[in-house]
Scaffold this motif. Structure first.
Motif, PDB file in Angstrom:
ATOM      1  N   VAL A  12       0.910  -1.323   0.092  1.00 54.04           N
ATOM      2  CA  VAL A  12       0.204   0.173   0.036  1.00 54.04           C
ATOM      3  C   VAL A  12       0.480   1.201  -0.382  1.00 54.04           C
ATOM      4  N   ARG A  13       1.578   1.000   0.753  1.00 62.86           N
ATOM      5  CA  ARG A  13       2.605   2.135   1.220  1.00 62.86           C
ATOM      6  C   ARG A  13       3.386   3.077  -0.621  1.00 62.86           C
ATOM      7  N   GLN A  14       4.298   1.764  -1.226  1.00 64.49           N
ATOM      8  CA  GLN A  14       5.158   1.885  -2.726  1.00 64.49           C
ATOM      9  C   GLN A  14       3.064   2.350  -3.201  1.00 64.49           C
ATOM     10  N   HIS A  15       2.484   2.654  -3.252  1.00 64.22           N
ATOM     11  CA  HIS A  15       1.455   3.150  -4.254  1.00 64.22           C
ATOM     12  C   HIS A  15       0.745   4.438  -4.150  1.00 64.22           C
ATOM     13  N   GLY A  16       0.807   4.493  -2.665  1.00 63.73           N
ATOM     14  CA  GLY A  16       0.403   5.539  -1.909  1.00 63.73           C
ATOM     15  C   GLY A  16      -1.483   5.413  -1.968  1.00 63.73           C
ATOM     16  N   ARG A  17      -1.711   5.024  -2.736  1.00 68.57           N
ATOM     17  CA  ARG A  17      -2.995   4.582  -2.586  1.00 68.57           C
ATOM     18  C   ARG A  17      -3.775   3.207  -2.985  1.00 68.57           C
ATOM     19  N   ALA A  18      -3.960   2.322  -2.808  1.00 69.97           N
ATOM     20  CA  ALA A  18      -4.364   0.931  -3.424  1.00 69.97           C
ATOM     21  C   ALA A  18      -5.838   0.220  -2.542  1.00 69.97           C
ATOM     22  N   HIS A  19      -6.098  -0.138  -4.134  1.00 69.19           N
ATOM     23  CA  HIS A  19      -7.071  -1.329  -3.497  1.00 69.19           C
ATOM     24  C   HIS A  19      -7.200  -2.764  -3.614  1.00 69.19           C
ATOM     25  N   GLY A  20      -7.424  -3.653  -2.748  1.00 74.78           N
ATOM     26  CA  GLY A  20      -7.268  -5.142  -3.188  1.00 74.78           C
ATOM     27  C   GLY A  20      -6.064  -5.999  -3.778  1.00 74.78           C
ATOM     28  N   TYR A  21      -6.804  -5.890  -5.309  1.00 78.47           N
ATOM     29  CA  TYR A  21      -6.785  -6.411  -6.161  1.00 78.47           C
ATOM     30  C   TYR A  21      -5.524  -6.031  -6.540  1.00 78.47           C
ATOM     31  N   GLN A  22      -4.465  -4.394  -6.204  1.00 83.12           N
ATOM     32  CA  GLN A  22      -3.179  -4.095  -6.655  1.00 83.12           C
ATOM     33  C   GLN A  22      -2.168  -4.564  -5.581  1.00 83.12           C
ATOM     34  N   GLN A  49      -8.527  -5.647   8.188  1.00 83.88           N
ATOM     35  CA  GLN A  49      -8.493  -5.623  10.280  1.00 83.88           C
ATOM     36  C   GLN A  49      -7.623  -3.944  10.030  1.00 83.88           C
ATOM     37  N   MET A  50      -6.626  -3.867   9.214  1.00 83.39           N
ATOM     38  CA  MET A  50      -5.772  -3.119   9.923  1.00 83.39           C
ATOM     39  C   MET A  50      -6.523  -1.083   9.389  1.00 83.39           C
ATOM     40  N   ALA A  51      -7.361  -1.967   8.438  1.00 81.90           N
ATOM     41  CA  ALA A  51      -8.218  -0.432   8.783  1.00 81.90           C
ATOM     42  C   ALA A  51      -9.077  -0.232  10.208  1.00 81.90           C
ATOM     43  N   LYS A  52      -9.279  -1.374  10.467  1.00 87.85           N
ATOM     44  CA  LYS A  52     -10.220  -1.226  11.746  1.00 87.85           C
ATOM     45  C   LYS A  52      -9.502  -1.177  13.013  1.00 87.85           C
ATOM     46  N   GLN A  53      -8.128  -1.302  12.583  1.00 84.56           N
ATOM     47  CA  GLN A  53      -6.484  -0.711  14.101  1.00 84.56           C
ATOM     48  C   GLN A  53      -6.398   0.956  13.523  1.00 84.56           C
ATOM     49  N   LYS A  57      -6.312   4.126   6.224  1.00 84.53           N
ATOM     50  CA  LYS A  57      -7.508   4.685   5.988  1.00 84.53           C
ATOM     51  C   LYS A  57      -8.201   4.283   4.708  1.00 84.53           C
ATOM     52  N   ALA A  58     -10.150   3.990   4.658  1.00 83.37           N
ATOM     53  CA  ALA A  58     -10.343   3.161   3.603  1.00 83.37           C
ATOM     54  C   ALA A  58     -10.933   3.993   2.898  1.00 83.37           C
ATOM     55  N   HIS A  59     -10.673   4.660   1.353  1.00 81.26           N
ATOM     56  CA  HIS A  59     -11.412   4.919   1.110  1.00 81.26           C
ATOM     57  C   HIS A  59     -12.635   4.550  -0.172  1.00 81.26           C
ATOM     58  N   GLU A  60     -13.715   4.551  -0.312  1.00 78.60           N
ATOM     59  CA  GLU A  60     -15.007   4.111  -1.624  1.00 78.60           C
ATOM     60  C   GLU A  60     -14.552   4.588  -2.685  1.00 78.60           C
ATOM     61  N   VAL A  61     -14.703   4.232  -3.611  1.00 80.55           N
ATOM     62  CA  VAL A  61     -13.871   4.805  -4.618  1.00 80.55           C
ATOM     63  C   VAL A  61     -15.049   4.842  -6.130  1.00 80.55           C
ATOM     64  N   ALA A  62     -15.801   4.708  -6.889  1.00 81.00           N
ATOM     65  CA  ALA A  62     -17.009   4.874  -8.094  1.00 81.00           C
ATOM     66  C   ALA A  62     -16.764   3.363  -8.485  1.00 81.00           C
ATOM     67  N   PRO A  63     -17.686   3.040  -8.345  1.00 84.55           N
ATOM     68  CA  PRO A  63     -18.409   1.412  -8.422  1.00 84.55           C
ATOM     69  C   PRO A  63     -17.324   1.533  -9.861  1.00 84.55           C
ATOM     70  N   SER A  64     -17.005  -0.499 -10.519  1.00 86.48           N
ATOM     71  CA  SER A  64     -16.652  -0.943 -10.721  1.00 86.48           C
ATOM     72  C   SER A  64     -16.828  -1.015 -12.837  1.00 86.48           C
ATOM     73  N   GLU A  73     -10.300   1.812  -1.814  1.00 89.10           N
ATOM     74  CA  GLU A  73      -8.881   1.800  -2.191  1.00 89.10           C
ATOM     75  C   GLU A  73      -8.584   2.530   0.000  1.00 89.10           C
ATOM     76  N   TYR A  74      -7.042   1.802   0.119  1.00 81.53           N
ATOM     77  CA  TYR A  74      -6.405   1.862   1.197  1.00 81.53           C
ATOM     78  C   TYR A  74      -5.544   2.550   0.795  1.00 81.53           C
ATOM     79  N   GLU A  75      -5.233   3.579   2.124  1.00 77.64           N
ATOM     80  CA  GLU A  75      -4.023   3.969   2.277  1.00 77.64           C
ATOM     81  C   GLU A  75      -3.081   4.687   3.516  1.00 77.64           C
ATOM     82  N   MET A  76      -2.051   4.683   3.980  1.00 73.53           N
ATOM     83  CA  MET A  76      -1.793   4.093   4.979  1.00 73.53           C
ATOM     84  C   MET A  76      -1.496   4.962   6.403  1.00 73.53           C
TER      85      MET A  76
END
Length: 214
Positions: A12-22, A49-53, A57-64, A73-76
Motif C-alpha cells: 500500500v505504501r509503495q502505491h500511496g493508495r491501492a485497492h485490494g486487487y492491486q 483488519q488493519m483499517a479497523k485498527q 484508511k479506507a476510501h470508497e471509490v466509484a463502482p467498477s 482503496e486504502y492508504e497508510m
C-alpha cells in the motif's frame, strides 16, 4: 511475527493508495504467494483488519466498470507508517527461522537509510552468533559425540548449518550495501517493483476472490 501484515502495509505504501486487487497483484508479482501466506483471502482480511485498527484508511471509490460494488482503496495512516517501520526493523534484526518474515523484511530494506540498514543487519549477525553459541553450549558442547541424540541430533545440525548460511548471506549483503548497491531512502529515485493498475501480471495465480470484481 506476521509477514503478511508487513507485506500488505509495504505494498500500500509503495502505491500511496491501492485497492485490494492491486495489493494482491503486487504480492503475486513478487512471488509472495509461494513463500508466504499471501493468498487472496489473507490479503483482503489483512486490509480490512488493519483499517479497523487505524493502520490504514479506507476510501470508497466509484463502482467498477463491470458493475460490481464500489471498490475500496486504502492508504497508510501515520500509525500505519509507524507500525510498518517498527516491524521492518524488528524483522531485519530478529533471528527467525521463518523464511517468509525474513523475505518480507529484505523486500522493504531500501525504505530505510543505508547506514541504518547496515546497522540492523550487523545486529542480526550478533543475534545469530548468540543463538549459535547457546545451541553449541547446550546441545553440542566441544568433544561430545554428534550421534549422542541419535538421528534427532540432526535437527540441531540442520539449524546450525542454516544459521551459518544465514550469517554468510547477511555478511555478503552488508558488503554489497556498503559498496553502493541499491538506492536507499533519501538517495534518489527508488526502485519500485509494483505493477501499474491494469498491467498484466505474468505470475498471477488465476484464483478468484469475491472482491476482485469490485
Amino acid at each position: 511475527m506476521s509477514a503478511i501484515r508487513l507485506l500488505v502495509l509495504g505494498a500500500v505504501r509503495q502505491h500511496g493508495r491501492a485497492h485490494g486487487y492491486q495489493v494482491r497483484n503486487d504480492l503475486e508479482f513478487w512471488g509472495a504467494h509461494e513463500w508466504s501466506n499471501g493468498k487472496p483471502g489473507s490479503i483482503y482480511h489483512a486490509l480490512k483488519q488493519m483499517a479497523k485498527q487505524g493502520l490504514l484508511k479506507a476510501h470508497e471509490v466509484a463502482p467498477s466498470t463491470v458493475g460490481g460494488p464500489p471498490r475500496t482503496e486504502y492508504e497508510m495512516t501515520e500509525l500505519g507508517t509507524e507500525e510498518f517501520f517498527a516491524m521492518l526493523r524488528e524483522y531485519l534484526t530478529s533471528y527467525d527461522q521463518k523464511m517468509d518474515v525474513q523475505s518480507a523484511a529484505v523486500g522493504f530494506i531500501v525504505d530505510l537509510p543505508r547506514d541504518e540498514a547496515v546497522r540492523l543487519l550487523r545486529t542480526r549477525i550478533e543475534r545469530i552468533e548468540e543463538w549459535r553459541r547457546g545451541i553449541r553450549e547446550e546441545y553440542t558442547p566441544e568433544g561430545s559425540n554428534p550421534e549422542e541424540f541419535g538421528h534427532i541430533g540432526e535437527i540441531m545440525n540442520l539449524w546450525l548449518h542454516t544459521a551459518a548460511a544465514g550469517r554468510k548471506w547477511t555478511l555478503g549483503l552488508i558488503e554489497r550495501i556498503e559498496g553502493g548497491a541499491y538506492v536507499f531512502a533519501g538517495e534518489g529515485e527508488p526502485f519500485v517493483g509494483v505493477l501499474k493498475d491494469g498491467e498484466e501480471n505474468p505470475y498471477a495465480t488465476g484464483e478468484k476472490h469475491p472482491e476482485d470484481a469490485g
